[in-house]
Design a protein around this motif. Structure first.
Motif, PDB file in Angstrom:
ATOM      1  N   ARG A 243       2.687  -1.286  -5.458  1.00  0.00           N
ATOM      2  CA  ARG A 243       2.000  -0.441  -4.478  1.00  0.00           C
ATOM      3  C   ARG A 243       0.648  -0.011  -5.036  1.00  0.00           C
ATOM      4  O   ARG A 243       0.554   0.507  -6.153  1.00  0.00           O
ATOM      5  CB  ARG A 243       2.819   0.813  -4.164  1.00  0.00           C
ATOM      6  CG  ARG A 243       4.150   0.538  -3.453  1.00  0.00           C
ATOM      7  CD  ARG A 243       4.003   0.596  -1.956  1.00  0.00           C
ATOM      8  NE  ARG A 243       5.296   0.383  -1.296  1.00  0.00           N
ATOM      9  CZ  ARG A 243       5.503   0.556   0.005  1.00  0.00           C
ATOM     10  NH1 ARG A 243       4.516   0.937   0.786  1.00  0.00           N
ATOM     11  NH2 ARG A 243       6.689   0.334   0.532  1.00  0.00           N
ATOM     12  N   LEU A 244      -0.377  -0.221  -4.246  1.00  0.00           N
ATOM     13  CA  LEU A 244      -1.715   0.279  -4.581  1.00  0.00           C
ATOM     14  C   LEU A 244      -1.850   1.673  -3.969  1.00  0.00           C
ATOM     15  O   LEU A 244      -1.620   1.859  -2.769  1.00  0.00           O
ATOM     16  CB  LEU A 244      -2.778  -0.663  -4.015  1.00  0.00           C
ATOM     17  CG  LEU A 244      -4.250  -0.288  -4.249  1.00  0.00           C
ATOM     18  CD1 LEU A 244      -4.555  -0.196  -5.733  1.00  0.00           C
ATOM     19  CD2 LEU A 244      -5.163  -1.304  -3.571  1.00  0.00           C
ATOM     20  N   ILE A 245      -2.181   2.667  -4.787  1.00  0.00           N
ATOM     21  CA  ILE A 245      -2.174   4.052  -4.328  1.00  0.00           C
ATOM     22  C   ILE A 245      -3.547   4.695  -4.501  1.00  0.00           C
ATOM     23  O   ILE A 245      -4.490   4.054  -4.951  1.00  0.00           O
ATOM     24  CB  ILE A 245      -1.105   4.874  -5.072  1.00  0.00           C
ATOM     25  CG1 ILE A 245      -1.390   4.880  -6.582  1.00  0.00           C
ATOM     26  CG2 ILE A 245       0.291   4.323  -4.802  1.00  0.00           C
ATOM     27  CD1 ILE A 245      -0.519   5.834  -7.376  1.00  0.00           C
ATOM     28  N   ASP A 246      -3.611   5.969  -4.154  1.00  0.00           N
ATOM     29  CA  ASP A 246      -4.787   6.834  -4.330  1.00  0.00           C
ATOM     30  C   ASP A 246      -5.988   6.315  -3.550  1.00  0.00           C
ATOM     31  O   ASP A 246      -6.942   5.763  -4.104  1.00  0.00           O
ATOM     32  CB  ASP A 246      -5.135   6.982  -5.806  1.00  0.00           C
ATOM     33  CG  ASP A 246      -5.975   8.240  -6.050  1.00  0.00           C
ATOM     34  OD1 ASP A 246      -6.411   8.860  -5.054  1.00  0.00           O
ATOM     35  OD2 ASP A 246      -6.194   8.606  -7.209  1.00  0.00           O
TER      36      ASP A 246
ATOM     37  N   LEU B  46      -3.426  22.980   1.707  1.00  0.00           N
ATOM     38  CA  LEU B  46      -3.917  21.608   1.574  1.00  0.00           C
ATOM     39  C   LEU B  46      -3.108  20.855   0.522  1.00  0.00           C
ATOM     40  O   LEU B  46      -3.055  21.247  -0.650  1.00  0.00           O
ATOM     41  CB  LEU B  46      -5.397  21.615   1.190  1.00  0.00           C
ATOM     42  CG  LEU B  46      -6.087  20.244   1.172  1.00  0.00           C
ATOM     43  CD1 LEU B  46      -6.107  19.636   2.566  1.00  0.00           C
ATOM     44  CD2 LEU B  46      -7.504  20.347   0.623  1.00  0.00           C
ATOM     45  N   TYR B  47      -2.473  19.771   0.939  1.00  0.00           N
ATOM     46  CA  TYR B  47      -1.790  18.841   0.055  1.00  0.00           C
ATOM     47  C   TYR B  47      -1.446  17.603   0.869  1.00  0.00           C
ATOM     48  O   TYR B  47      -1.551  17.595   2.096  1.00  0.00           O
ATOM     49  CB  TYR B  47      -0.521  19.450  -0.566  1.00  0.00           C
ATOM     50  CG  TYR B  47       0.527  19.917   0.426  1.00  0.00           C
ATOM     51  CD1 TYR B  47       1.372  19.027   1.067  1.00  0.00           C
ATOM     52  CD2 TYR B  47       0.670  21.270   0.702  1.00  0.00           C
ATOM     53  CE1 TYR B  47       2.340  19.462   1.966  1.00  0.00           C
ATOM     54  CE2 TYR B  47       1.629  21.727   1.597  1.00  0.00           C
ATOM     55  CZ  TYR B  47       2.459  20.821   2.230  1.00  0.00           C
ATOM     56  OH  TYR B  47       3.411  21.247   3.128  1.00  0.00           O
ATOM     57  N   SER B  48      -1.007  16.557   0.202  1.00  0.00           N
ATOM     58  CA  SER B  48      -0.512  15.374   0.897  1.00  0.00           C
ATOM     59  C   SER B  48       0.835  14.992   0.307  1.00  0.00           C
ATOM     60  O   SER B  48       1.107  15.244  -0.878  1.00  0.00           O
ATOM     61  CB  SER B  48      -1.494  14.200   0.807  1.00  0.00           C
ATOM     62  OG  SER B  48      -1.727  13.841  -0.538  1.00  0.00           O
ATOM     63  N   VAL B  49       1.685  14.402   1.133  1.00  0.00           N
ATOM     64  CA  VAL B  49       3.056  14.081   0.739  1.00  0.00           C
ATOM     65  C   VAL B  49       3.239  12.565   0.790  1.00  0.00           C
ATOM     66  O   VAL B  49       2.874  11.920   1.771  1.00  0.00           O
ATOM     67  CB  VAL B  49       4.078  14.770   1.667  1.00  0.00           C
ATOM     68  CG1 VAL B  49       5.505  14.463   1.223  1.00  0.00           C
ATOM     69  CG2 VAL B  49       3.845  16.273   1.685  1.00  0.00           C
ATOM     70  N   MET B  50       3.823  12.022  -0.255  1.00  0.00           N
ATOM     71  CA  MET B  50       4.084  10.583  -0.353  1.00  0.00           C
ATOM     72  C   MET B  50       5.550  10.351  -0.705  1.00  0.00           C
ATOM     73  O   MET B  50       6.182  11.229  -1.295  1.00  0.00           O
ATOM     74  CB  MET B  50       3.194   9.966  -1.438  1.00  0.00           C
ATOM     75  CG  MET B  50       1.707  10.087  -1.176  1.00  0.00           C
ATOM     76  SD  MET B  50       0.720   9.947  -2.707  1.00  0.00           S
ATOM     77  CE  MET B  50       0.913  11.599  -3.391  1.00  0.00           C
TER      78      MET B  50
ATOM     79  N   ILE C 100       0.843  -1.199   0.000  1.00  0.00           N
ATOM     80  CA  ILE C 100       0.000   0.000   0.000  1.00  0.00           C
ATOM     81  C   ILE C 100       0.878   1.249   0.000  1.00  0.00           C
ATOM     82  O   ILE C 100       1.839   1.347   0.769  1.00  0.00           O
ATOM     83  CB  ILE C 100      -0.934   0.026   1.226  1.00  0.00           C
ATOM     84  CG1 ILE C 100      -1.757  -1.260   1.300  1.00  0.00           C
ATOM     85  CG2 ILE C 100      -1.844   1.247   1.189  1.00  0.00           C
ATOM     86  CD1 ILE C 100      -2.680  -1.473   0.124  1.00  0.00           C
ATOM     87  N   GLY C 101       0.540   2.224  -0.844  1.00  0.00           N
ATOM     88  CA  GLY C 101       1.289   3.474  -0.897  1.00  0.00           C
ATOM     89  C   GLY C 101       1.199   4.224   0.418  1.00  0.00           C
ATOM     90  O   GLY C 101       0.136   4.283   1.056  1.00  0.00           O
ATOM     91  N   GLU C 102       2.299   4.802   0.846  1.00  0.00           N
ATOM     92  CA  GLU C 102       2.347   5.530   2.109  1.00  0.00           C
ATOM     93  C   GLU C 102       1.983   7.004   1.909  1.00  0.00           C
ATOM     94  O   GLU C 102       2.136   7.553   0.821  1.00  0.00           O
ATOM     95  CB  GLU C 102       3.755   5.463   2.711  1.00  0.00           C
ATOM     96  CG  GLU C 102       4.245   4.064   3.026  1.00  0.00           C
ATOM     97  CD  GLU C 102       5.692   4.081   3.481  1.00  0.00           C
ATOM     98  OE1 GLU C 102       5.973   4.696   4.531  1.00  0.00           O
ATOM     99  OE2 GLU C 102       6.539   3.503   2.779  1.00  0.00           O
ATOM    100  N   VAL C 103       1.539   7.628   2.987  1.00  0.00           N
ATOM    101  CA  VAL C 103       1.385   9.076   3.049  1.00  0.00           C
ATOM    102  C   VAL C 103       2.209   9.548   4.235  1.00  0.00           C
ATOM    103  O   VAL C 103       2.068   9.032   5.344  1.00  0.00           O
ATOM    104  CB  VAL C 103      -0.092   9.494   3.218  1.00  0.00           C
ATOM    105  CG1 VAL C 103      -0.202  11.003   3.417  1.00  0.00           C
ATOM    106  CG2 VAL C 103      -0.907   9.067   2.002  1.00  0.00           C
TER     107      VAL C 103
END
Length: 570
Positions: free
Chosen positions: A412-415, A347-351, A333-336
């Motif tokens: 990795r499964l993301i989003d 507002l944003y998210s970092v991976m 699983i993709g991390e955040v």
């Protein structure tokens, strides 16, 4: 040396330390760790502390040990309702008063004092309580950061003379800092016998070794002695293995206050992230590759596209990704990467930056995916989805664009922005997103999505993995399709076995009750078939389903022949 492991409410860490006299005849440093004990202590926090005694002889050692032991007794005796900062200050004030009093009544302890540096682990937060010139460092993603300030005069012959210490004066001025804990980061507490002999670069080099906390602490102390340290040398290592999950309220409060502004351009600097390139741009978001100027390393930042959807919908998506990241840790699983609130201003998210390509990009290349390669990818993707399902999470947007194939062979499964989460408010019904060509029929009728709809999307993805086509055709957004018989996988790829077509057809059945029980059943079917070659009993497929165009051409030709024959008979 000592080592301590603890699992407490999903906070997992390991502690080790080492200490040596060096060139001194005795050791006036003292280091210890303690964890709150159920039914015995009022608090469940964990504390690691080091102290460096001042005053020589008996006084220095006495002050260091008293400071640590008495701090533990005071801190763990205060109620948990009292904040960490306030409880620590009260405890250290009491320690200071006791040491000042003892130095006055006992001539052998006159002038005794000590530095004091403690790392307090409390849930998802770390706290530093500090006075003197012992230090606390944080080692994260290859970068070393000093979290404390040395309370020394710092000039001329008096540069190493303490201006603040426990026992030095009645009024105690304590430094306190709070910060978020992150898995896989390491903290170093040490006395000046260590940091006075080793540069930050040398400490960073040693902490970069993948060894146990005990081994790292011993390496640091030995390096300080070898470098010529003339003082006692003490090092304590605290390695954070995992942190408790964030609660939804904390995530919602954090993202609810962040403004939505236009996505940045290449070269912009956002919260100490340098935007280096554009990776992808969609209707709802822009993915940018960036360099983290604080922690170092490459990351991917997802920025929302303003004025495309309501703020509430955008924020719900970012809350979902952060919520999943705090609860699911898996190589599939993709991390955040959790951001410290004081750093994030929009507002944003970092991976993390994953070196590889999406499955969609792979499908655009030659040659076509072989049976063995496809079976391996399908089973890995199924396991990734199963990880989410075990946590009660429904992905709801499984498709090749959301599957990353890493260069090392990983996946990795993301989003997860549109995921359905347990006991968490969902998107409004009119805003529940998804990609129509991968959506199960029941979703078009208003269903919220479950394990069966994820299984359907997995089946469509596997069909497309082998054929580059969609079993029910490419469905346009905002349309309501009618699901007939799916296209034939083996008609599109005659080199593939019948058992694979049967397995995929079951996963994408229009009726959820006729699909597999879960995604792992499909994975098992594909894995077993690819390994043994023994076919699952293939279902009989009508000629119309195999090649509808040829069927209608032949049917039309037959009608034309019959019509001509009838006319000739007249």
């Amino acid at each position: 040396m000592s080592r301590l492991d603890r699992h407490d409410h999903d906070l997992r860490f390991e502690i080790g330390f080492a200490t040596e006299c060096g060139r001194r005849p005795d050791n006036q440093d003292y280091a210890a760790a303690r964890i709150g004990r159920p039914r015995l202590d009022a608090r469940r926090d964990a504390v690691a502390a080091v102290a460096d005694g001042v005053g020589g002889g008996k006084g220095g050692r006495e002050a260091a040990e008293l400071a640590v032991r008495c701090f533990f007794d005071g801190f763990f005796g205060l109620p948990g309702s009292l904040g960490v900062q306030q409880a620590a200050a009260r405890s250290l004030d009491a320690v200071n008063a006791w040491i000042v009093a003892q130095s006055r009544v006992d001539p052998q302890l006159a002038g005794m004092a000590t530095t004091f540096t403690a790392l307090i682990l409390s849930g998802r937060a770390g706290h530093c309580v500090h006075i003197g010139d012992s230090r606390l460092y944080r080692f994260r993603e290859g970068a070393l950061e000093q979290l404390t300030e040395d309370h020394v005069i710092g000039r001329g012959d008096f540069k190493n003379i303490l201006r603040r210490a426990v026992g030095l004066e009645h009024a105690l001025r304590i430094d306190h800092a709070e910060f978020s804990l992150r898995p896989h980061e390491t903290f170093l507490l040490c006395t000046d016998g260590v940091h006075g002999a080793l540069s930050d670069a040398r400490l960073r080099e040693i902490l970069g070794f993948r060894e146990s906390p005990d081994a790292l602490a011993q390496k640091i102390v030995e390096a300080a002695i070898t470098a010529g340290s003339a003082d006692n040398s003490t090092a304590m290592i605290v390695e954070i293995l995992d942190t408790p999950p964030m609660v939804e309220r904390e995530i919602r409060d954090h993202f609810g206050e962040l403004p939505i502004v236009a996505a940045p351009e290449i070269g912009n600097l956002i919260d100490d992230y340098r935007i280096d390139s554009l990776l992808a741009e969609g209707r709802y978001s822009r993915l940018m590759r960036a360099h983290d100027l604080r922690g170092g390393g490459e990351v991917v930042i997802k920025f929302p596209q303003p004025r495309v959807a309501a703020d509430k919908v955008f924020r719900r998506a970012f809350i979902n990704e952060a919520f999943v990241a705090s609860r699911v840790r898996s190589p599939w699983i993709g991390e955040v990467i959790e951001q410290q609130p004081e750093r994030q201003t929009r507002l944003y998210s970092v991976m993390p930056f994953y070196d590889g390509e999406t499955l969609e990009q792979r499908l655009q290349k030659a040659p076509c995916v072989s049976l063995q390669e496809g079976a391996q990818l399908a089973t890995r993707l199924a396991r990734a989805i199963a990880v989410l399902h075990r946590a009660g999470i429904i992905h709801r947007d499984i498709k090749p664009d959301n599957v990353l194939l890493l260069k090392g062979g990983g996946l990795r499964l993301i989003d997860l922005g549109v995921a359905r989460l347990p006991q968490i408010e969902d998107f409004p019904p009119e805003d529940i997103p998804g990609t129509p060509s991968y959506m199960a029929p029941e979703l078009f009728s208003g269903a919220g999505g479950d394990e069966m709809s994820d299984l359907f999307a997995l089946g469509v993805t596997v069909f497309r993995l082998f054929t580059r086509a969609w079993p029910y055709g490419e469905i346009e957004p905002f349309s309501k399709p009618r699901f007939g018989a799916p296209a034939s996988l083996t008609a599109l790829r005659p080199d593939l076995p019948a058992w694979l077509e049967a397995a995929v057809a079951k996963a994408i059945d229009v009726d959820p009750a006729k699909r597999y029980g879960d995604v792992l059943e499909l994975a098992f079917e594909i894995e077993l078939g690819a390994r043994s070659g023994s076919p699952a009993a293939p279902r009989k497929i009508a000629f119309y389903q195999k090649n509808p165009l040829l069927f209608w051409q032949g049917f039309s030709a037959l009608l034309a022949f019959l019509l001509a024959w009838a006319l000739l008979r007249r």
